[in-house]
Motif scaffolding. Structure first.
Motif, PDB file in Angstrom:
ATOM      1  N   SER A  11       0.815  -1.216   0.000  1.00  0.00           N
ATOM      2  CA  SER A  11       0.000   0.000   0.000  1.00  0.00           C
ATOM      3  C   SER A  11       0.845   1.261   0.000  1.00  0.00           C
ATOM      4  CB  SER A  11      -0.924   0.005   1.226  1.00  0.00           C
ATOM      5  OG  SER A  11      -0.157   0.068   2.423  1.00  0.00           O
ATOM      6  N   GLY A  12       2.090   1.150   0.451  1.00  0.00           N
ATOM      7  CA  GLY A  12       2.949   2.324   0.523  1.00  0.00           C
ATOM      8  C   GLY A  12       2.648   3.226   1.703  1.00  0.00           C
ATOM      9  N   LYS A  13       1.737   2.807   2.577  1.00  0.00           N
ATOM     10  CA  LYS A  13       1.398   3.628   3.739  1.00  0.00           C
ATOM     11  C   LYS A  13       2.505   3.548   4.785  1.00  0.00           C
ATOM     12  CE  LYS A  13      -2.549   1.502   4.250  1.00  0.00           C
ATOM     13  NZ  LYS A  13      -3.905   1.100   4.723  1.00  0.00           N
ATOM     14  N   PRO A  14       2.746   4.641   5.521  1.00  0.00           N
ATOM     15  CA  PRO A  14       3.773   4.615   6.575  1.00  0.00           C
ATOM     16  C   PRO A  14       3.422   3.587   7.647  1.00  0.00           C
ATOM     17  CG  PRO A  14       3.072   6.868   6.099  1.00  0.00           C
ATOM     18  CD  PRO A  14       2.111   5.962   5.390  1.00  0.00           C
ATOM     19  N   ARG A  15       4.453   2.992   8.221  1.00  0.00           N
ATOM     20  CA  ARG A  15       4.247   1.998   9.272  1.00  0.00           C
ATOM     21  C   ARG A  15       4.309   2.646  10.651  1.00  0.00           C
ATOM     22  NH1 ARG A  15       7.569  -3.508   7.578  1.00  0.00           N
ATOM     23  NH2 ARG A  15       6.369  -3.967   5.693  1.00  0.00           N
ATOM     24  N   VAL A  16       3.421   2.201  11.519  1.00  0.00           N
ATOM     25  CA  VAL A  16       3.401   2.616  12.925  1.00  0.00           C
ATOM     26  C   VAL A  16       3.427   1.352  13.768  1.00  0.00           C
ATOM     27  CG1 VAL A  16       2.044   3.699  14.758  1.00  0.00           C
ATOM     28  CG2 VAL A  16       2.189   4.785  12.510  1.00  0.00           C
ATOM     29  N   SER A  17       4.344   1.285  14.716  1.00  0.00           N
ATOM     30  CA  SER A  17       4.491   0.089  15.547  1.00  0.00           C
ATOM     31  C   SER A  17       3.611   0.172  16.788  1.00  0.00           C
ATOM     32  CB  SER A  17       5.952  -0.091  15.975  1.00  0.00           C
ATOM     33  OG  SER A  17       6.755  -0.461  14.878  1.00  0.00           O
ATOM     34  N   LEU A  18       2.879  -0.898  17.050  1.00  0.00           N
ATOM     35  CA  LEU A  18       2.106  -1.052  18.281  1.00  0.00           C
ATOM     36  C   LEU A  18       2.688  -2.221  19.065  1.00  0.00           C
ATOM     37  CD1 LEU A  18      -1.572  -0.712  16.965  1.00  0.00           C
ATOM     38  CD2 LEU A  18      -0.114   1.078  17.918  1.00  0.00           C
ATOM     39  N   CYS A  19       2.906  -2.008  20.372  1.00  0.00           N
ATOM     40  CA  CYS A  19       3.404  -3.105  21.207  1.00  0.00           C
ATOM     41  C   CYS A  19       2.340  -4.182  21.371  1.00  0.00           C
ATOM     42  CB  CYS A  19       3.811  -2.590  22.586  1.00  0.00           C
ATOM     43  SG  CYS A  19       4.969  -1.208  22.576  1.00  0.00           S
ATOM     44  N   CYS A  20       1.079  -3.765  21.452  1.00  0.00           N
ATOM     45  CA  CYS A  20      -0.052  -4.677  21.637  1.00  0.00           C
ATOM     46  C   CYS A  20      -1.196  -4.213  20.747  1.00  0.00           C
ATOM     47  CB  CYS A  20      -0.525  -4.687  23.095  1.00  0.00           C
ATOM     48  SG  CYS A  20       0.738  -5.161  24.297  1.00  0.00           S
ATOM     49  N   ARG A  21      -2.189  -5.058  20.609  1.00  0.00           N
ATOM     50  CA  ARG A  21      -3.371  -4.673  19.854  1.00  0.00           C
ATOM     51  C   ARG A  21      -4.148  -3.589  20.594  1.00  0.00           C
ATOM     52  NH1 ARG A  21      -4.413  -7.791  15.568  1.00  0.00           N
ATOM     53  NH2 ARG A  21      -3.283  -9.769  15.398  1.00  0.00           N
ATOM     54  N   VAL A  22      -4.944  -2.851  19.848  1.00  0.00           N
ATOM     55  CA  VAL A  22      -5.797  -1.834  20.453  1.00  0.00           C
ATOM     56  C   VAL A  22      -6.718  -2.511  21.473  1.00  0.00           C
ATOM     57  CG1 VAL A  22      -7.547  -0.077  19.985  1.00  0.00           C
ATOM     58  CG2 VAL A  22      -5.659  -0.419  18.384  1.00  0.00           C
ATOM     59  N   ASN A  23      -7.026  -1.787  22.558  1.00  0.00           N
ATOM     60  CA  ASN A  23      -7.832  -2.316  23.672  1.00  0.00           C
ATOM     61  C   ASN A  23      -7.086  -3.378  24.469  1.00  0.00           C
ATOM     62  OD1 ASN A  23     -10.011  -0.657  22.958  1.00  0.00           O
ATOM     63  ND2 ASN A  23     -10.810  -2.196  21.534  1.00  0.00           N
ATOM     64  N   SER A  24      -5.752  -3.294  24.452  1.00  0.00           N
ATOM     65  CA  SER A  24      -4.926  -4.174  25.275  1.00  0.00           C
ATOM     66  C   SER A  24      -3.912  -3.325  26.029  1.00  0.00           C
ATOM     67  CB  SER A  24      -4.198  -5.218  24.425  1.00  0.00           C
ATOM     68  OG  SER A  24      -5.116  -6.076  23.786  1.00  0.00           O
ATOM     69  N   THR A  27       1.908  -5.327  29.892  1.00  0.00           N
ATOM     70  CA  THR A  27       2.295  -5.665  31.254  1.00  0.00           C
ATOM     71  C   THR A  27       3.584  -6.464  31.188  1.00  0.00           C
ATOM     72  OG1 THR A  27      -0.021  -5.748  31.951  1.00  0.00           O
ATOM     73  CG2 THR A  27       1.596  -6.775  33.400  1.00  0.00           C
ATOM     74  N   GLY A  28       4.693  -5.826  31.540  1.00  0.00           N
ATOM     75  CA  GLY A  28       5.984  -6.475  31.363  1.00  0.00           C
ATOM     76  C   GLY A  28       6.246  -6.677  29.885  1.00  0.00           C
ATOM     77  N   ASP A  29       6.387  -7.932  29.485  1.00  0.00           N
ATOM     78  CA  ASP A  29       6.556  -8.263  28.071  1.00  0.00           C
ATOM     79  C   ASP A  29       5.298  -8.892  27.485  1.00  0.00           C
ATOM     80  OD1 ASP A  29       9.186  -7.340  27.912  1.00  0.00           O
ATOM     81  OD2 ASP A  29       9.994  -9.233  28.666  1.00  0.00           O
ATOM     82  N   GLU A  30       4.206  -8.885  28.251  1.00  0.00           N
ATOM     83  CA  GLU A  30       2.974  -9.527  27.812  1.00  0.00           C
ATOM     84  C   GLU A  30       1.896  -8.487  27.518  1.00  0.00           C
ATOM     85  OE1 GLU A  30       2.822 -12.754  27.322  1.00  0.00           O
ATOM     86  OE2 GLU A  30       4.850 -13.097  28.090  1.00  0.00           O
ATOM     87  N   CYS A  31       0.996  -8.851  26.614  1.00  0.00           N
ATOM     88  CA  CYS A  31      -0.156  -8.012  26.291  1.00  0.00           C
ATOM     89  C   CYS A  31      -1.393  -8.599  26.961  1.00  0.00           C
ATOM     90  CB  CYS A  31      -0.362  -7.937  24.783  1.00  0.00           C
ATOM     91  SG  CYS A  31       0.988  -7.096  23.903  1.00  0.00           S
ATOM     92  N   VAL A  32      -2.115  -7.759  27.701  1.00  0.00           N
ATOM     93  CA  VAL A  32      -3.300  -8.199  28.436  1.00  0.00           C
ATOM     94  C   VAL A  32      -4.499  -7.423  27.913  1.00  0.00           C
ATOM     95  CG1 VAL A  32      -4.387  -8.412  30.694  1.00  0.00           C
ATOM     96  CG2 VAL A  32      -1.906  -8.695  30.470  1.00  0.00           C
ATOM     97  N   LYS A  33      -5.544  -8.124  27.542  1.00  0.00           N
ATOM     98  CA  LYS A  33      -6.730  -7.483  26.980  1.00  0.00           C
ATOM     99  C   LYS A  33      -7.453  -6.679  28.047  1.00  0.00           C
ATOM    100  CE  LYS A  33     -10.842  -8.416  24.178  1.00  0.00           C
ATOM    101  NZ  LYS A  33     -10.441  -7.405  23.183  1.00  0.00           N
ATOM    102  N   ASP A  34      -7.942  -5.514  27.667  1.00  0.00           N
ATOM    103  CA  ASP A  34      -8.705  -4.659  28.568  1.00  0.00           C
ATOM    104  C   ASP A  34     -10.099  -5.256  28.738  1.00  0.00           C
ATOM    105  OD1 ASP A  34      -9.823  -2.678  30.052  1.00  0.00           O
ATOM    106  OD2 ASP A  34      -9.668  -1.103  28.534  1.00  0.00           O
ATOM    107  N   VAL A  35     -10.422  -5.673  29.969  1.00  0.00           N
ATOM    108  CA  VAL A  35     -11.706  -6.332  30.218  1.00  0.00           C
ATOM    109  C   VAL A  35     -12.679  -5.412  30.941  1.00  0.00           C
ATOM    110  CG1 VAL A  35     -10.716  -8.637  30.263  1.00  0.00           C
ATOM    111  CG2 VAL A  35     -10.808  -7.307  32.373  1.00  0.00           C
ATOM    112  N   THR A  36     -12.362  -4.122  31.036  1.00  0.00           N
ATOM    113  CA  THR A  36     -13.264  -3.200  31.710  1.00  0.00           C
ATOM    114  C   THR A  36     -14.522  -3.007  30.883  1.00  0.00           C
ATOM    115  OG1 THR A  36     -12.188  -1.306  30.654  1.00  0.00           O
ATOM    116  CG2 THR A  36     -11.362  -1.989  32.812  1.00  0.00           C
TER     117      THR A  36
END
Length: 220
Positions: A11-24, A27-36
């Motif tokens: 696509s040629g779109k700029p890349r943006v890095s996310l450590c975890c998925r949205v709504n997560s 925590t340390g090196d782990e991604c925890v889903k937001d359950v609120t």
């Protein structure tokens, strides 16, 4: 849209890095889903042009190619906190990079997607996304564990310091000026070693900034 770091969708779109998925949360090196159950949505950071004027685009997959990964694997990952340190102020640019105009090191003023990732941390007192940027690790010669060994060494010393304190507290012959002075000194050492040792063994992103400042002042 998300992608693997080694995959180019063309696509040629700029890349943006996310450590975890949205709504997560990170925590340390782990991604925890937001359950609120709250309805509040935390937006991704605003986008700026090179002159630091807000860009007329949103942080969405319409304009960016999001990469979910840990770009700092094998290196230290450091969270920028512009609320505490002015030189850690950052901006997400329209080309996907992070601009740190006040950073002391020139090479750390512009971070591409291979040098950072965005994430939220549950223990952080602010709800917005943080930038985690990668620091190079430099091996130390003749080092057999470095800071971890030093931290465990402090914690191992605590029981012996506590035993010394108890002996000087129980024996009547030691309840003199010298004994009182030594008890105060040993007690302070035991408390400081306990706090510093635990802090150094705890991942930085799990420690609230206010707690870190309070403990830092109390152990001076």
């Amino acid at each position: 849209m998300t992608t693997d770091v080694d995959h180019d969708d063309g696509s040629g779109k700029p890349r943006v890095s996310l450590c975890c998925r949205v709504n997560s949360f990170l925590t340390g090196d782990e991604c925890v889903k937001d359950v609120t159950n709250g309805t509040e949505v935390v937006q991704l950071p605003a986008v700026y042009e090179t002159n630091l004027v807000l860009a007329n685009i949103t942080t969405s997959d319409e304009y960016f190619n999001f990469v979910i990964w840990n770009p700092c694997a094998g290196r230290n990952r450091y969270a920028l906190n512009p609320h505490v340190y002015m030189d850690e102020k950052w901006y997400l640019m329209s080309n996907g990079s992070i601009l740190r105009p006040l950073a002391e090191e020139l090479e750390e003023r512009i971070l591409d997607y291979r040098q950072y990732c965005l994430a939220r941390v549950r223990s952080y007192e602010y709800r917005e996304y943080l930038v985690f940027f990668c620091e190079e690790t430099f091996p130390i010669e003749d080092d057999d564990g470095g800071g971890i060994v030093y931290s465990f060494g402090m914690l191992v010393s605590v029981p012996f310091l506590a035993a010394t304190y108890i002996v000087y507290w129980l024996l009547p012959d030691l309840k003199n000026l010298h004994g009182l002075t030594l008890r105060g000194y040993v007690g302070c050492l035991a408390m400081a070693y306990s706090i510093v040792g635990m802090l150094q063994l705890t991942p930085q992103e799990q420690i609230l900034t206010s707690i870190c400042i309070t403990l830092g002042i109390s152990t001076e």
